[in-house]
Motif scaffolding. Structure first.
Motif, PDB file in Angstrom:
ATOM      1  N   LYS A 252       0.699  -1.298   0.060  1.00 26.80           N
ATOM      2  CA  LYS A 252       0.036   0.019   0.078  1.00 26.80           C
ATOM      3  C   LYS A 252       0.883   1.342   0.017  1.00 26.80           C
ATOM      4  CE  LYS A 252      -4.106  -0.287   1.915  1.00 26.80           C
ATOM      5  NZ  LYS A 252      -4.946  -0.469   2.933  1.00 26.80           N
ATOM      6  N   THR A 253       2.105   1.273   0.621  1.00 29.21           N
ATOM      7  CA  THR A 253       2.689   2.261   1.112  1.00 29.21           C
ATOM      8  C   THR A 253       3.585   2.670  -0.369  1.00 29.21           C
ATOM      9  OG1 THR A 253       4.319   1.049   1.935  1.00 29.21           O
ATOM     10  CG2 THR A 253       3.132   2.433   3.418  1.00 29.21           C
ATOM     11  N   GLY A 254       3.866   1.616  -0.970  1.00 30.56           N
ATOM     12  CA  GLY A 254       4.611   2.198  -2.265  1.00 30.56           C
ATOM     13  C   GLY A 254       3.912   2.104  -3.519  1.00 30.56           C
ATOM     14  N   ASP A 255       2.941   1.097  -3.578  1.00 33.38           N
ATOM     15  CA  ASP A 255       2.216   1.000  -4.821  1.00 33.38           C
ATOM     16  C   ASP A 255       1.109   2.184  -4.739  1.00 33.38           C
ATOM     17  OD1 ASP A 255       3.528  -1.530  -5.153  1.00 33.38           O
ATOM     18  OD2 ASP A 255       1.904  -2.735  -4.646  1.00 33.38           O
ATOM     19  N   VAL A 256       0.623   2.559  -3.704  1.00 32.52           N
ATOM     20  CA  VAL A 256      -0.523   3.539  -3.791  1.00 32.52           C
ATOM     21  C   VAL A 256       0.190   4.915  -3.594  1.00 32.52           C
ATOM     22  CG1 VAL A 256      -2.540   4.501  -2.824  1.00 32.52           C
ATOM     23  CG2 VAL A 256      -2.128   1.936  -3.239  1.00 32.52           C
ATOM     24  N   PHE A 257       0.904   4.900  -2.352  1.00 34.67           N
ATOM     25  CA  PHE A 257       1.540   6.447  -2.018  1.00 34.67           C
ATOM     26  C   PHE A 257       3.093   6.710  -2.374  1.00 34.67           C
ATOM     27  CE2 PHE A 257      -1.093   4.781   1.439  1.00 34.67           C
ATOM     28  CZ  PHE A 257      -2.269   5.848   1.102  1.00 34.67           C
ATOM     29  N   HIS A 258       3.446   5.716  -3.335  1.00 33.00           N
ATOM     30  CA  HIS A 258       4.778   6.070  -3.965  1.00 33.00           C
ATOM     31  C   HIS A 258       5.827   6.409  -2.989  1.00 33.00           C
ATOM     32  CE1 HIS A 258       2.907   6.952  -8.005  1.00 33.00           C
ATOM     33  NE2 HIS A 258       2.258   6.096  -7.586  1.00 33.00           N
ATOM     34  N   SER A 259       5.887   5.601  -1.856  1.00 31.94           N
ATOM     35  CA  SER A 259       6.756   5.704  -0.781  1.00 31.94           C
ATOM     36  C   SER A 259       8.282   5.233  -1.404  1.00 31.94           C
ATOM     37  CB  SER A 259       6.557   4.437   0.503  1.00 31.94           C
ATOM     38  OG  SER A 259       7.424   4.313   1.004  1.00 31.94           O
ATOM     39  N   LEU A 260       9.217   6.008  -0.604  1.00 31.32           N
ATOM     40  CA  LEU A 260      10.614   5.799  -0.942  1.00 31.32           C
ATOM     41  C   LEU A 260      11.270   4.725  -0.245  1.00 31.32           C
ATOM     42  CD1 LEU A 260      11.634   9.721  -1.833  1.00 31.32           C
ATOM     43  CD2 LEU A 260      11.076   7.774  -3.428  1.00 31.32           C
ATOM     44  N   ARG A 261      10.554   4.102   0.646  1.00 34.55           N
ATOM     45  CA  ARG A 261      11.218   3.282   1.532  1.00 34.55           C
ATOM     46  C   ARG A 261      11.626   1.813   0.790  1.00 34.55           C
ATOM     47  NH1 ARG A 261      11.012   2.854   7.337  1.00 34.55           N
ATOM     48  NH2 ARG A 261       9.807   4.719   8.299  1.00 34.55           N
ATOM     49  N   CYS A 262      10.704   1.417  -0.270  1.00 32.94           N
ATOM     50  CA  CYS A 262      10.777   0.212  -0.807  1.00 32.94           C
ATOM     51  C   CYS A 262      11.080   0.562  -2.310  1.00 32.94           C
ATOM     52  CB  CYS A 262       9.853  -0.665  -0.479  1.00 32.94           C
ATOM     53  SG  CYS A 262       7.980   0.080  -0.923  1.00 32.94           S
ATOM     54  N   ASP A 263      11.278  -0.651  -3.014  1.00 31.07           N
ATOM     55  CA  ASP A 263      11.248  -0.339  -4.605  1.00 31.07           C
ATOM     56  C   ASP A 263       9.735  -0.912  -5.409  1.00 31.07           C
ATOM     57  OD1 ASP A 263      11.469  -3.165  -3.875  1.00 31.07           O
ATOM     58  OD2 ASP A 263      13.453  -3.531  -5.018  1.00 31.07           O
ATOM     59  N   CYS A 264       8.870  -1.054  -4.504  1.00 31.04           N
ATOM     60  CA  CYS A 264       7.576  -1.771  -4.932  1.00 31.04           C
ATOM     61  C   CYS A 264       7.252  -1.154  -6.054  1.00 31.04           C
ATOM     62  CB  CYS A 264       6.435  -1.994  -4.040  1.00 31.04           C
ATOM     63  SG  CYS A 264       7.189  -3.083  -2.533  1.00 31.04           S
ATOM     64  N   HIS A 265       7.019   0.367  -5.936  1.00 33.73           N
ATOM     65  CA  HIS A 265       6.316   1.146  -7.223  1.00 33.73           C
ATOM     66  C   HIS A 265       7.040   1.283  -8.185  1.00 33.73           C
ATOM     67  CE1 HIS A 265       5.459   5.040  -9.222  1.00 33.73           C
ATOM     68  NE2 HIS A 265       4.102   4.304  -9.083  1.00 33.73           N
ATOM     69  N   GLN A 288      -1.122  -9.693  -0.244  1.00 36.35           N
ATOM     70  CA  GLN A 288      -0.397 -10.245   0.683  1.00 36.35           C
ATOM     71  C   GLN A 288       0.721  -9.128   1.287  1.00 36.35           C
ATOM     72  OE1 GLN A 288       1.526 -14.030   0.482  1.00 36.35           O
ATOM     73  NE2 GLN A 288       2.040 -13.804  -1.884  1.00 36.35           N
ATOM     74  N   GLU A 289      -0.177  -8.069   1.964  1.00 39.69           N
ATOM     75  CA  GLU A 289       0.613  -6.861   2.117  1.00 39.69           C
ATOM     76  C   GLU A 289       1.603  -7.046   3.396  1.00 39.69           C
ATOM     77  OE1 GLU A 289      -0.068  -3.640   1.189  1.00 39.69           O
ATOM     78  OE2 GLU A 289       1.460  -2.926   2.452  1.00 39.69           O
ATOM     79  N   GLY A 290       2.836  -6.499   3.133  1.00 34.53           N
ATOM     80  CA  GLY A 290       3.841  -6.213   4.203  1.00 34.53           C
ATOM     81  C   GLY A 290       4.609  -7.828   4.217  1.00 34.53           C
ATOM     82  N   ARG A 291       4.792  -8.598   3.151  1.00 33.26           N
ATOM     83  CA  ARG A 291       5.117  -9.780   3.077  1.00 33.26           C
ATOM     84  C   ARG A 291       4.438 -10.620   4.094  1.00 33.26           C
ATOM     85  NH1 ARG A 291      11.323  -7.795   4.020  1.00 33.26           N
ATOM     86  NH2 ARG A 291      11.606  -7.273   1.836  1.00 33.26           N
ATOM     87  N   GLY A 292       3.180 -10.495   3.924  1.00 36.66           N
ATOM     88  CA  GLY A 292       2.216 -11.425   4.622  1.00 36.66           C
ATOM     89  C   GLY A 292       1.800 -11.084   6.237  1.00 36.66           C
ATOM     90  N   ILE A 293       2.574  -9.778   6.690  1.00 30.88           N
ATOM     91  CA  ILE A 293       1.926  -9.551   7.934  1.00 30.88           C
ATOM     92  C   ILE A 293       1.024  -8.528   8.203  1.00 30.88           C
ATOM     93  CG2 ILE A 293       4.406 -10.225   8.956  1.00 30.88           C
ATOM     94  CD1 ILE A 293       5.106  -7.236   9.226  1.00 30.88           C
ATOM     95  N   GLY A 294       0.568  -8.093   6.862  1.00 29.76           N
ATOM     96  CA  GLY A 294      -0.608  -7.193   6.830  1.00 29.76           C
ATOM     97  C   GLY A 294      -0.133  -5.827   7.266  1.00 29.76           C
ATOM     98  N   PHE A 295      -0.942  -4.831   6.810  1.00 29.87           N
ATOM     99  CA  PHE A 295      -0.533  -3.230   6.956  1.00 29.87           C
ATOM    100  C   PHE A 295      -0.313  -2.737   8.197  1.00 29.87           C
ATOM    101  CE2 PHE A 295      -2.295   1.021   6.908  1.00 29.87           C
ATOM    102  CZ  PHE A 295      -1.194   1.778   6.280  1.00 29.87           C
ATOM    103  N   ALA A 296      -0.906  -3.011   9.034  1.00 25.68           N
ATOM    104  CA  ALA A 296      -0.938  -2.591  10.369  1.00 25.68           C
ATOM    105  C   ALA A 296       0.717  -3.073  10.921  1.00 25.68           C
ATOM    106  CB  ALA A 296      -2.017  -2.767  11.438  1.00 25.68           C
ATOM    107  N   ASN A 297       0.698  -4.263  10.725  1.00 25.26           N
ATOM    108  CA  ASN A 297       2.159  -4.770  11.270  1.00 25.26           C
ATOM    109  C   ASN A 297       3.200  -4.181  10.669  1.00 25.26           C
ATOM    110  OD1 ASN A 297       1.246  -6.294  13.370  1.00 25.26           O
ATOM    111  ND2 ASN A 297       0.562  -7.939  11.910  1.00 25.26           N
ATOM    112  N   LYS A 298       3.111  -4.020   9.220  1.00 24.58           N
ATOM    113  CA  LYS A 298       4.260  -3.473   8.346  1.00 24.58           C
ATOM    114  C   LYS A 298       4.510  -2.032   8.738  1.00 24.58           C
ATOM    115  CE  LYS A 298       4.235  -1.613   3.992  1.00 24.58           C
ATOM    116  NZ  LYS A 298       4.248  -1.885   2.611  1.00 24.58           N
ATOM    117  N   ILE A 299       3.516  -1.070   9.345  1.00 22.61           N
ATOM    118  CA  ILE A 299       3.828   0.274   9.885  1.00 22.61           C
ATOM    119  C   ILE A 299       4.428  -0.248  11.022  1.00 22.61           C
ATOM    120  CG2 ILE A 299       2.905   2.411  10.294  1.00 22.61           C
ATOM    121  CD1 ILE A 299       2.716   1.672   7.386  1.00 22.61           C
ATOM    122  N   LYS A 300       4.278  -1.014  11.927  1.00 20.97           N
ATOM    123  CA  LYS A 300       4.838  -1.315  13.142  1.00 20.97           C
ATOM    124  C   LYS A 300       6.225  -1.608  12.855  1.00 20.97           C
ATOM    125  CE  LYS A 300       0.960  -2.999  15.792  1.00 20.97           C
ATOM    126  NZ  LYS A 300       0.366  -4.188  16.429  1.00 20.97           N
TER     127      LYS A 300
END
Ligand SMILES: Nc1nc2c(ncn2[C@@H]2O[C@H](COP(=O)(O)OP(=O)(O)OP(=O)(O)O)[C@@H](O)[C@H]2O)c(=O)[nH]1
Ligand SMILES: [Mg+2]
Ligand SMILES: [Mg+2]
Ligand SMILES: [Zn+2]
Length: 402
Positions: A252-265, A288-300
């Protein structure tokens, strides 16, 4: 460990199988026998060598037909019914009589009036979703019967060592060796099921015009996990020719918000452009967001990364393995379209080896160029050095400079 096919072969011919559950669960081994093959000798063997609780795992159909009442509040634990003896037994306790009761539980013509309550055999009902829904021995035992095309009832008893302990792996292995009993795990049974039955269903399809080009979009759903996946293909598409495939896990962070933390976008954009310029492409966008841990856990996990931990360490600190993703649904999506040969756009060796092991031929790996920035440098570094990703670095940077 044995090949599950050999285990099934043994089981089918009425032999015992030993099944371990996972270390993180009970970490126990059960001795399991198709109930329809019960004999006094085999039950005597069970009582001498396994020594746990004498159960017969059954499916819901048997429970309902025999009207076996569940007197306990079971929730996530085992669904034990009332105990039973067959009506033609005397005390019900001998090996001969317990064999009779077990065998009759596996008799498709048996009726409720054929059993006495209480008795010396504990029926336990498997979850209807099988091992995909609950990873217990009961589900594994009934599942083994089903994949062996046997009646869904199995004698099941924990193996205890001489001192009555249930975690003695050496004891179990020696017992298996001494009596030539094959060993398997609930995980192996689950894997077998995930490979042999479609995990997803196509729900819908439509046209999808995008800024890159006109594609077709499909919605697939996995009814066990409730996950919904998107699949994009070119408008003209020939699955009998090699297909250019990208299997992309949602970010979500990369694909939708174009986050610079990863290379997904960057990877997603590259492939959508690739699809516009090349024939026979397929993007499988996995839920399968955040390598499968889900969105909230990825933000954690991001919050932990801000304290200096890398992506995998952050996952571990949250109590998760490095990567919880699997690609079974992607495999079944490829199978749904009849795709056997692909070029795969990835840097991830796990995606490649999984698909190859499942019989998908990977003709070529398509490298996706990635630009490194101060925010994704550590993320990319860990993928390369901890997980052997083959990443094509774009611009001035080189892998050697990391
Ligand atoms: N747990 C966790 N997941 C992350 C983090 N950064 C990105 N992700 C997730 O990592 C996954 C990346 O998926 P992919 O791009 O398909 O896979 P990959 O392992 O990078 O491999 P390829 O892209 O195929 O080379 C997505 O599910 C992201 O949400 C992170 O810091 N922690
Ligand atoms: Mg158990
Ligand atoms: Mg990626
Ligand atoms: Zn990402």
């Amino acid at each position: 460990m044995y090949d599950l096919k050999d285990v099934i072969q043994n089981f089918k011919s009425g032999e015992f199988v030993i099944v371990f559950d996972s270390q993180s669960r009970e970490d126990e081994a059960d001795l399991i026998l198709p109930a329809q093959f019960s004999t006094p000798d085999k039950i005597s063997f069970v009582l001498n060598h396994a020594k746990g609780m004498f159960c017969v795992a059954i499916d819901k159909e048997i429970q309902e037909r025999l009207n076996l009442y569940v007197p306990y509040n079971t929730k996530d634990s085992c669904t034990f019914t009332v105990t039973v003896d067959h009506k033609d037994t005397k005390t019900g306790i001998t090996a001969k009589e317990r064999s009779k009761t077990s065998k009759e539980l596996a008799n498709p013509n048996a009726m409720a009036s054929d059993f006495k309550i209480p008795g010396h055999v504990n029926p336990v009902v498997a979850h209807e979703g099988g091992v995909l829904a609950r990873k217990g021995h009961t589900e594994a035992a009934v599942e083994l019967c089903k994949i062996s095309e046997l009646f869904p009832a199995a004698v099941m008893i924990e193996i205890l060592d001489e001192k009555g302990n249930s975690h003695n792996k050496e004891y179990v292995k020696n017992l298996a060796k001494k009596f030539s009993i094959p060993i398997t795990t609930i995980e192996e049974i689950e894997k077998y099921i995930l490979l042999s039955h479609p995990t997803v269903q196509k729900e819908a399809e439509a046209e999808l015009p995008t800024q890159y080009g006109k594609f077709k979009i499909f919605a697939f759903k996995n009814y066990f996990s409730q996950k919904e996946h998107a699949v994009l293909i070119n408008q003209t598409f020939n699955p009998s020719q090699p297909v250019n495939v990208r299997i992309h896990s949602s970010c979500k962070t990369g694909d939708v918000f174009h986050s610079l933390r990863c290379d997904c976008h960057q990877q997603l954009e590259f492939f959508l452009q690739f699809m516009a310029e090349n024939k026979n492409c397929m993007l499988i966008y996995l839920d399968q967001e955040g390598r499968g841990i889900g969105f909230a856990n990825k933000i954690k996990a991001y919050a932990l990364q801000e304290q200096g931990f890398d992506t995998y360490e952050a996952n571990n600190l949250l109590g998760f393995d490095d990567d919880l993703r699997d690609y079974f649904d992607a495999l079944h999506i490829l199978r749904f379209f009849g795709i056997k040969k692909i070029n795969l756009a990835t840097s991830n060796p796990e995606k490649v080896s999984f698909l190859q092991d499942c019989g998908i031929e990977i003709l070529k790996r398509i490298s996706i160029p990635v630009v490194v920035n101060p925010y994704n440098r550590k993320y990319i570094h860990s993928k390369i050095f901890k997980k052997k990703h083959e990443i094509l670095i774009k611009g001035e940077d080189k892998v050697e400079n990391f």
